[in-house]
Write a protein that holds these residues in place. Structure first.
Motif, short mmCIF file in Angstrom:
data_model
loop_
_atom_site.label_atom_id
_atom_site.label_comp_id
_atom_site.label_asym_id
_atom_site.label_seq_id
_atom_site.Cartn_x
_atom_site.Cartn_y
_atom_site.Cartn_z
N ASN A 95 29.29 10.80 -22.89
CA ASN A 95 30.47 10.33 -24.05
C ASN A 95 31.07 8.87 -24.32
OD1 ASN A 95 30.75 10.04 -27.15
ND2 ASN A 95 32.07 11.78 -26.94
N SER A 96 30.20 8.34 -23.52
CA SER A 96 30.42 6.70 -24.45
C SER A 96 31.51 6.19 -24.99
CB SER A 96 29.27 5.67 -23.73
OG SER A 96 28.75 5.55 -24.63
N GLU A 97 31.65 6.81 -25.98
CA GLU A 97 32.47 6.65 -27.19
C GLU A 97 33.90 6.94 -27.38
OE1 GLU A 97 31.33 8.56 -30.81
OE2 GLU A 97 28.73 7.87 -30.22
N ASN A 98 34.10 7.44 -26.06
CA ASN A 98 35.37 8.37 -25.46
C ASN A 98 35.93 7.05 -25.33
OD1 ASN A 98 35.58 10.35 -26.25
ND2 ASN A 98 34.67 11.42 -24.52
N GLY A 99 35.19 5.97 -24.66
CA GLY A 99 35.54 4.49 -24.17
C GLY A 99 36.06 5.28 -22.56
N CYS A 100 37.43 4.28 -22.22
CA CYS A 100 37.78 4.21 -21.11
C CYS A 100 39.95 4.85 -21.03
CB CYS A 100 38.72 3.03 -20.38
SG CYS A 100 38.36 2.54 -18.04
N PHE A 101 39.98 5.40 -20.21
CA PHE A 101 41.01 6.24 -20.96
C PHE A 101 42.15 6.56 -19.37
CE2 PHE A 101 37.56 9.43 -20.98
CZ PHE A 101 38.20 10.19 -19.74
N PRO A 102 43.44 6.55 -19.51
CA PRO A 102 44.48 6.82 -18.19
C PRO A 102 44.29 8.26 -17.87
CG PRO A 102 45.86 7.00 -20.20
CD PRO A 102 44.40 6.53 -20.79
N LYS B 138 44.30 3.14 -10.08
CA LYS B 138 46.38 2.42 -10.59
C LYS B 138 46.25 1.11 -8.90
CE LYS B 138 51.12 3.59 -9.89
NZ LYS B 138 51.77 5.06 -9.20
N GLY B 139 47.16 0.28 -10.07
CA GLY B 139 47.21 -0.94 -9.86
C GLY B 139 46.05 -1.99 -9.04
N ASN B 140 44.92 -1.85 -10.39
CA ASN B 140 43.93 -3.04 -10.27
C ASN B 140 44.59 -3.61 -11.41
OD1 ASN B 140 41.11 -0.66 -9.37
ND2 ASN B 140 41.54 -2.65 -8.45
N PRO B 141 44.35 -4.96 -11.31
CA PRO B 141 44.32 -5.92 -11.76
C PRO B 141 43.49 -5.92 -12.86
CG PRO B 141 43.71 -7.12 -9.85
CD PRO B 141 44.11 -5.61 -9.43
N ILE B 142 43.61 -6.36 -14.06
CA ILE B 142 42.93 -6.23 -15.20
C ILE B 142 43.15 -7.50 -16.60
CG2 ILE B 142 41.73 -3.73 -15.06
CD1 ILE B 142 43.52 -3.44 -17.73
N LEU B 143 41.81 -8.05 -17.15
CA LEU B 143 41.97 -9.05 -18.35
C LEU B 143 41.33 -8.54 -19.38
CD1 LEU B 143 40.94 -12.33 -17.31
CD2 LEU B 143 42.92 -11.48 -17.61
N GLN C 153 49.06 -4.88 -14.24
CA GLN C 153 47.97 -4.79 -13.29
C GLN C 153 48.29 -2.56 -13.79
OE1 GLN C 153 50.64 -5.71 -10.12
NE2 GLN C 153 48.27 -5.32 -8.45
N LEU C 154 47.59 -1.93 -13.80
CA LEU C 154 46.91 -1.23 -14.34
C LEU C 154 48.31 -0.50 -13.32
CD1 LEU C 154 43.08 0.33 -14.25
CD2 LEU C 154 45.16 -1.00 -16.35
N GLU C 155 48.99 1.06 -14.26
CA GLU C 155 49.91 1.52 -14.33
C GLU C 155 49.42 3.04 -13.70
OE1 GLU C 155 53.48 1.59 -16.58
OE2 GLU C 155 52.80 -0.66 -16.60
N GLU C 156 48.33 3.49 -14.47
CA GLU C 156 47.35 4.31 -13.63
C GLU C 156 45.81 4.63 -13.42
OE1 GLU C 156 48.04 8.31 -16.55
OE2 GLU C 156 49.23 6.49 -18.17
N ASP C 157 45.60 5.70 -12.77
CA ASP C 157 43.93 5.38 -13.04
C ASP C 157 43.18 5.90 -14.13
OD1 ASP C 157 44.00 5.30 -9.45
OD2 ASP C 157 43.08 7.54 -9.72
N TYR C 158 41.64 4.64 -14.77
CA TYR C 158 41.44 5.27 -15.68
C TYR C 158 40.28 5.35 -15.39
CZ TYR C 158 44.39 3.14 -17.96
OH TYR C 158 46.08 2.85 -19.60
N TYR C 159 39.70 5.83 -16.13
CA TYR C 159 38.33 6.99 -16.53
C TYR C 159 37.23 7.14 -16.47
CZ TYR C 159 40.58 9.32 -12.51
OH TYR C 159 41.12 10.12 -11.16
N ILE C 160 36.25 7.28 -17.33
CA ILE C 160 35.21 7.45 -18.58
C ILE C 160 34.66 9.22 -18.35
CG2 ILE C 160 34.81 5.04 -18.19
CD1 ILE C 160 31.96 6.05 -17.15
#
Length: 86
Positions: free
Chosen positions: A51-58, A77-82, A40-47
């Protein structure tokens, strides 16, 4: 698939399957993903929209971005992910 569907599927498996590794089967049958973790994510994540090369980051890394960087929240924050373990 949503998390309820995944849970229902897992609950329907025979006990003998539950200790086996999870396999994500890709179109190329020779390439599968077996190193998978769930969390489960501990922070919100952004793109970075520019610049899509930066990927996804907290959100904690947003302070390192240039002031005019256009970002978009993609996971709360709190989203479950694999995710694949590299």
């Amino acid at each position: 698939m949503n998390w309820r569907e995944l849970k229902d599927f897992c609950n329907s498996l025979p006990e003998s399957e539950l200790e086996k590794k999870v396999i994500l089967w890709r179109e190329d049958a020779e390439y599968v993903i077996t190193e998978i973790e769930a969390e489960q994510l501990e922070e919100d994540y952004y793109i970075d929209l520019d610049n899509s090369e930066n990927g996804c980051f907290p959100v904690s890394e947003c302070k390192d971005l240039e002031p005019d960087t256009k970002i978009k929240r993609v996971y709360k924050k709190g989203n479950p992910i694999l995710h694949e373990v590299f």
